[in-house]
Design a protein around this motif. Structure first.
Motif, PDB file in Angstrom:
ATOM      1  N   LEU A  95      15.659   8.890  44.562  1.00 30.03           N
ATOM      2  CA  LEU A  95      14.288   9.404  44.634  1.00 30.03           C
ATOM      3  C   LEU A  95      14.170  10.503  45.677  1.00 30.03           C
ATOM      4  O   LEU A  95      13.542  11.540  45.454  1.00 30.03           O
ATOM      5  CB  LEU A  95      13.320   8.273  44.998  1.00 30.03           C
ATOM      6  CG  LEU A  95      12.820   7.408  43.849  1.00 30.03           C
ATOM      7  CD1 LEU A  95      11.847   6.355  44.376  1.00 30.03           C
ATOM      8  CD2 LEU A  95      12.137   8.273  42.790  1.00 30.03           C
ATOM      9  N   ASP A  96      14.790  10.270  46.849  1.00 28.30           N
ATOM     10  CA  ASP A  96      14.735  11.272  47.916  1.00 28.30           C
ATOM     11  C   ASP A  96      15.407  12.576  47.487  1.00 28.30           C
ATOM     12  O   ASP A  96      14.915  13.664  47.775  1.00 28.30           O
ATOM     13  CB  ASP A  96      15.398  10.737  49.193  1.00 28.30           C
ATOM     14  CG  ASP A  96      14.552   9.671  49.869  1.00 28.30           C
ATOM     15  OD1 ASP A  96      13.326   9.632  49.597  1.00 28.30           O
ATOM     16  OD2 ASP A  96      15.104   8.875  50.659  1.00 28.30           O
ATOM     17  N   ILE A  97      16.541  12.423  46.812  1.00 25.32           N
ATOM     18  CA  ILE A  97      17.248  13.630  46.356  1.00 25.32           C
ATOM     19  C   ILE A  97      16.394  14.380  45.332  1.00 25.32           C
ATOM     20  O   ILE A  97      16.248  15.597  45.387  1.00 25.32           O
ATOM     21  CB  ILE A  97      18.617  13.274  45.742  1.00 25.32           C
ATOM     22  CG1 ILE A  97      19.514  12.624  46.807  1.00 25.32           C
ATOM     23  CG2 ILE A  97      19.301  14.522  45.198  1.00 25.32           C
ATOM     24  CD1 ILE A  97      20.873  12.179  46.287  1.00 25.32           C
ATOM     25  N   ARG A  98      15.792  13.619  44.422  1.00 25.41           N
ATOM     26  CA  ARG A  98      14.928  14.244  43.413  1.00 25.41           C
ATOM     27  C   ARG A  98      13.754  14.971  44.070  1.00 25.41           C
ATOM     28  O   ARG A  98      13.328  16.033  43.603  1.00 25.41           O
ATOM     29  CB  ARG A  98      14.404  13.203  42.420  1.00 25.41           C
ATOM     30  CG  ARG A  98      15.437  12.722  41.433  1.00 25.41           C
ATOM     31  CD  ARG A  98      15.748  13.777  40.383  1.00 25.41           C
ATOM     32  NE  ARG A  98      16.939  13.415  39.602  1.00 25.41           N
ATOM     33  CZ  ARG A  98      17.619  14.262  38.834  1.00 25.41           C
ATOM     34  NH1 ARG A  98      17.238  15.528  38.738  1.00 25.41           N
ATOM     35  NH2 ARG A  98      18.678  13.868  38.180  1.00 25.41           N
ATOM     36  N   ARG A  99      13.211  14.399  45.149  1.00 31.96           N
ATOM     37  CA  ARG A  99      12.079  15.039  45.832  1.00 31.96           C
ATOM     38  C   ARG A  99      12.523  16.374  46.417  1.00 31.96           C
ATOM     39  O   ARG A  99      11.841  17.385  46.298  1.00 31.96           O
ATOM     40  CB  ARG A  99      11.503  14.121  46.913  1.00 31.96           C
ATOM     41  CG  ARG A  99      10.246  14.707  47.531  1.00 31.96           C
ATOM     42  CD  ARG A  99       9.410  13.732  48.370  1.00 31.96           C
ATOM     43  NE  ARG A  99       9.510  12.359  47.929  1.00 31.96           N
ATOM     44  CZ  ARG A  99      10.096  11.387  48.623  1.00 31.96           C
ATOM     45  NH1 ARG A  99      10.635  11.643  49.804  1.00 31.96           N
ATOM     46  NH2 ARG A  99      10.148  10.166  48.160  1.00 31.96           N
ATOM     47  N   CYS A 100      13.694  16.370  47.036  1.00 30.02           N
ATOM     48  CA  CYS A 100      14.212  17.607  47.609  1.00 30.02           C
ATOM     49  C   CYS A 100      14.417  18.652  46.510  1.00 30.02           C
ATOM     50  O   CYS A 100      14.031  19.814  46.653  1.00 30.02           O
ATOM     51  CB  CYS A 100      15.523  17.322  48.334  1.00 30.02           C
ATOM     52  SG  CYS A 100      16.164  18.768  49.159  1.00 30.02           S
ATOM     53  N   LEU A 101      14.994  18.211  45.391  1.00 29.75           N
ATOM     54  CA  LEU A 101      15.220  19.121  44.264  1.00 29.75           C
ATOM     55  C   LEU A 101      13.909  19.683  43.741  1.00 29.75           C
ATOM     56  O   LEU A 101      13.823  20.852  43.353  1.00 29.75           O
ATOM     57  CB  LEU A 101      15.945  18.377  43.139  1.00 29.75           C
ATOM     58  CG  LEU A 101      17.434  18.164  43.366  1.00 29.75           C
ATOM     59  CD1 LEU A 101      17.985  17.174  42.358  1.00 29.75           C
ATOM     60  CD2 LEU A 101      18.166  19.496  43.280  1.00 29.75           C
ATOM     61  N   HIS A 102      12.890  18.851  43.756  1.00 32.25           N
ATOM     62  CA  HIS A 102      11.583  19.284  43.294  1.00 32.25           C
ATOM     63  C   HIS A 102      11.084  20.467  44.128  1.00 32.25           C
ATOM     64  O   HIS A 102      10.652  21.483  43.589  1.00 32.25           O
ATOM     65  CB  HIS A 102      10.602  18.106  43.384  1.00 32.25           C
ATOM     66  CG  HIS A 102       9.183  18.501  43.155  1.00 32.25           C
ATOM     67  ND1 HIS A 102       8.600  18.482  41.917  1.00 32.25           N
ATOM     68  CD2 HIS A 102       8.235  18.964  44.005  1.00 32.25           C
ATOM     69  CE1 HIS A 102       7.360  18.908  42.013  1.00 32.25           C
ATOM     70  NE2 HIS A 102       7.106  19.206  43.270  1.00 32.25           N
ATOM     71  N   TYR A 103      11.170  20.342  45.453  1.00 34.26           N
ATOM     72  CA  TYR A 103      10.645  21.414  46.310  1.00 34.26           C
ATOM     73  C   TYR A 103      11.485  22.687  46.199  1.00 34.26           C
ATOM     74  O   TYR A 103      10.946  23.791  46.192  1.00 34.26           O
ATOM     75  CB  TYR A 103      10.533  20.940  47.755  1.00 34.26           C
ATOM     76  CG  TYR A 103       9.405  19.947  47.920  1.00 34.26           C
ATOM     77  CD1 TYR A 103       8.092  20.330  47.651  1.00 34.26           C
ATOM     78  CD2 TYR A 103       9.647  18.627  48.292  1.00 34.26           C
ATOM     79  CE1 TYR A 103       7.054  19.421  47.755  1.00 34.26           C
ATOM     80  CE2 TYR A 103       8.610  17.711  48.404  1.00 34.26           C
ATOM     81  CZ  TYR A 103       7.314  18.115  48.135  1.00 34.26           C
ATOM     82  OH  TYR A 103       6.285  17.230  48.237  1.00 34.26           O
ATOM     83  N   LEU A 104      12.799  22.517  46.092  1.00 32.42           N
ATOM     84  CA  LEU A 104      13.644  23.709  45.914  1.00 32.42           C
ATOM     85  C   LEU A 104      13.325  24.385  44.576  1.00 32.42           C
ATOM     86  O   LEU A 104      13.267  25.609  44.478  1.00 32.42           O
ATOM     87  CB  LEU A 104      15.128  23.335  45.987  1.00 32.42           C
ATOM     88  CG  LEU A 104      15.625  22.830  47.345  1.00 32.42           C
ATOM     89  CD1 LEU A 104      17.086  22.418  47.253  1.00 32.42           C
ATOM     90  CD2 LEU A 104      15.436  23.896  48.420  1.00 32.42           C
ATOM     91  N   GLY A 105      13.098  23.546  43.571  1.00 28.67           N
ATOM     92  CA  GLY A 105      12.782  24.065  42.239  1.00 28.67           C
ATOM     93  C   GLY A 105      11.435  24.763  42.181  1.00 28.67           C
ATOM     94  O   GLY A 105      11.234  25.677  41.382  1.00 28.67           O
TER      95      GLY A 105
END
Ligand SMILES: Nc1nc2c(c(=O)[nH]1)N(C=O)[C@@H](CNc1ccc(C(=O)N[C@@H](CCC(=O)O)C(=O)O)cc1)CN2
Ligand SMILES: Nc1nc2c(ncn2[C@@H]2O[C@H](COP(=O)(O)OP(=O)(O)OP(=O)(O)O)[C@@H](O)[C@H]2O)c(=O)[nH]1
Ligand SMILES: [K+]
Ligand SMILES: [Mg+2]
Length: 460
Positions: A427-437
């Motif tokens: 989940l944390d990794i996905r959140r980071c990916l979300h902001y970069l995206g």
């Protein structure tokens, strides 16, 4: 669909050059009907049968009436700015002609483009990512070498490239960790935690470097507001004139000469300083116009990025120290400008005031040491580090997303430290990916796109 995505299939047209000025005016058409519309207007040859990236001279006619003699440029899909078929028609720069040609084009099935719609199509067709598209607007707005350079580098993908690497690596880990969830009974680890830890700390470093570049980016993009503040007759207007190298403000030996603020822009080494000369401030006055002026000066001081606090070196030391104390307490960025060193001698002036920090001794009237003051001003806003070669974040939206991404990276690190379960880590990794995206546009929503592209000019 609503907003800008509505009508994405339409053929759009707009003037690409400023209306009413210039020898040539360029109209751009993009979309499925661009070639057919041009075929109907252009009489010299069939444009749709010509090779891409060619130029053609001829007459434009509608109902046998000649509109203009023009040059047509042809970009066939996908080899164009928008990725669609694009036609550019260079007309004579008459407003009348340009309006007639635009009307002819719309009468044949195109509609007027919304602000930023060509660039939005370039984004939607994958010609540019979102950060690159935003840099196009910054490039058009750039007015110094530094702002041009930063925008051009982002438009050409420098900034996006820096994020892409981090994103791709994190994606790989997210996929592996999510795979572990499918085998949760078996207690397997596909994603190497040590490698993830290394990646996350490296990513954190590069993202934090980008975050800290924003201060410089902001200075480059928006310039620096500088309030010149001091008592009546301290020499504020003389200093403004000396910095600008022109007699912009009225100078006299009468205290209270400047009543209202005067603003002028000064370019020092590619950075725009917006200098604000203000009415002299003093503690007591019975003149209502003067006190209104003082009010305004204090307001300018509070909101300035930098305060040049100027005083006469023969003034009372105590009062200056009090003002410095107040500015510090308010957290203002300031430079103390000890003026009129010609009235005493520099050694004596330094003996009186040399204990104060961030001070420079000048004689504004003679322009003495004003060049040194300019250098001091740029040093103050750049903090000595001019990172010309690395990526500079100039966009507040990117800055906020980067901060969120950095926070998520810290959470991933903490999770790894505490042997957090795979699902929570994912989940944390996905959140980071979300902001970069969000920055480069893999993650978007229509409102965000509407907002971003509506800030463009028409025809871009
Ligand atoms: N006449 C004209 N001048 C212009 C533009 C334009 O659209 N038209 N630009 C608009 O901003 C800028 C130049 N940027 C451009 C970027 C890409 C393409 C383009 O056609 N790209 C295709 C083809 C590349 C190729 O075949 O070499 C592509 O990327 O596929 C055109 C202009 C500034 N000057
Ligand atoms: N000797 C000397 N006089 C200066 C110097 N700088 C300014 N002055 C004089 O100081 C007087 C006031 O200068 P201004 O620039 O009008 O001062 P100000 O701070 O803008 O004053 P107000 O607008 O009235 O608040 C003028 O007579 C200037 O010529 C300097 O470096 N040396
Ligand atoms: K004065
Ligand atoms: Mg003045």
């Amino acid at each position: 669909m609503q907003g800008q995505l509505a009508g994405w299939d339409d053929t759009i047209a707009a003037l690409a050059t400023p209306p009413g000025i210039g020898a040539i005016g360029v109209i751009r058409i993009s979309g499925k009907k661009a070639l057919a519309i041009t075929d109907k207007l252009f009489t010299a040859k069939k444009i749709s049968e010509q090779p891409s990236h060619t130029l053609h001279v001829g007459l434009l006619k509608l109902n046998d009436i000649v509109l203009d003699e023009v040059v047509v440029a042809l970009f066939k899909s996908p080899r164009s700015y928008t990725g669609e078929d694009v036609i550019e028609i260079s007309c004579h720069g008459s407003n009348y002609i340009l309006q007639q040609v635009l009307q002819a084009i719309t009468s044949l099935g195109a509609r007027p483009a919304k602000p930023g719609e060509f660039t939005q199509r370039a984004f939607l067709n994958g010609k540019l990512d979102l950060a690159q598209a935003e840099a196009v607007a910054d490039l058009i707005a750039s007015n110094t070498e530094a702002s041009k350079k930063a925008a051009l580098s982002s438009m050409r993908g420098g900034f996006s490239e820096a994020l892409k690497n981090v994103r791709e690596q994190l994606l790989k880990f997210a996929a592996l960790i999510e795979l572990e969830l499918d085998f949760s009974q078996e207690d397997v680890e596909f994603a190497d935690r040590t490698a993830l830890y290394k990646l996350v700390s490296e990513a954190g470093l590069s993202i934090n470097k980008l975050i800290s570049s924003f201060q410089l980016g902001n200075v480059i993009k928006n310039g620096v507001s500088v309030a010149i503040i001091g008592k009546p007759n301290a020499g504020k207007s003389t200093l403004l004139n000396a910095l600008l190298n022109e007699n912009r403000a009225i100078v006299s030996d009468i205290p209270g000469t400047t009543r209202d603020t005067i603003e002028e822009v000064l370019n020092i080494d590619g950075i725009l300083f917006r200098l604000i000369d203000t009415a002299g401030i003093r503690l007591h006055t019975s003149d209502i116009i003067e006190s209104a002026g003082i009010e305004r000066s204090l307001e300018k001081m509070k909101h300035a990025d930098l305060v040049l606090f100027i005083f006469d070196v023969t003034d009372d030391k105590k009062e200056i120290e009090k003002r410095v104390h107040d500015m510090k307490a308010e957290g203002l960025h300031y430079i103390l400008v000890a003026n009129k060193i010609d009235k005493t001698n520099e050694i004596e002036a330094r003996r009186q005031f040399g204990h104060l920090e961030k001070i420079i001794f000048i004689a504004a009237k003679e322009g003495k040491h004003t060049e040194t003051l300019k250098e001091y001003m740029t040093d103050t806003v750049l903090h000595g580090k001019v990172q010309t070669e690395s990526n500079i974040v100039t966009n507040a939206r990117h800055y906020h997303a980067l901060k969120e991404a950095a926070t998520s990276l810290e959470e991933i690190q903490a999770g790894l430290d505490n042997n957090l379960e795979s699902d929570l880590l994912a989940l944390d990794i996905r959140r980071c990916l979300h902001y970069l995206g969000e920055i480069t546009g893999q993650v978007t929503n229509e409102d965000m796109l509407d907002y971003i592209f509506s800030k463009f000019c028409i025809g871009k």
